[in-house]
Design a protein around this motif. Structure first.
Motif, PDB file in Angstrom:
ATOM      1  N   ASP A  33       0.848  -1.190   0.000  1.00 56.20           N
ATOM      2  CA  ASP A  33       0.000   0.000   0.000  1.00 56.20           C
ATOM      3  C   ASP A  33       0.882   1.238   0.000  1.00 56.20           C
ATOM      4  N   ASP A  35      -0.180   4.365  -1.184  1.00 52.39           N
ATOM      5  CA  ASP A  35      -0.931   5.597  -1.019  1.00 52.39           C
ATOM      6  C   ASP A  35      -1.560   5.744   0.358  1.00 52.39           C
ATOM      7  N   HIS A  39      -1.901   9.346   2.622  1.00 51.11           N
ATOM      8  CA  HIS A  39      -3.187  10.009   2.795  1.00 51.11           C
ATOM      9  C   HIS A  39      -3.681   9.973   4.236  1.00 51.11           C
TER      10      HIS A  39
END
Length: 70
Positions: A33, A35, A39
């Motif tokens: 993962d 991103d 975020h």
């Protein structure tokens, strides 16, 4: 010309090591993962802390008592 007999096998070994490291990283989950962590810092999931009864007692002890006549 003699240097090529050394440099080509060294280059092949380095490429093989780089490929092995890449597949090791993929298998160990390094690229799962990309991103999500970037975020997650933007969103505040935590609710603000509400003062508990013990905190209220401590804060009232720190402040001097106020008199009504003053």
């Amino acid at each position: 010309m003699a240097a090529l007999y050394i440099l080509i096998p060294v280059a092949v070994v380095l490429v093989a090591v780089a490929i092995w490291v890449f597949f090791w990283a993929v298998d160990s989950g390094q690229f799962d993962d990309l991103d999500g962590p970037a975020h997650s810092i933007l969103f505040d999931d935590d609710e603000p802390q509400k003062p508990s009864a013990a905190d209220a007692v401590e804060s009232s002890e720190d402040q001097p008592e106020q008199r009504k006549g003053d």
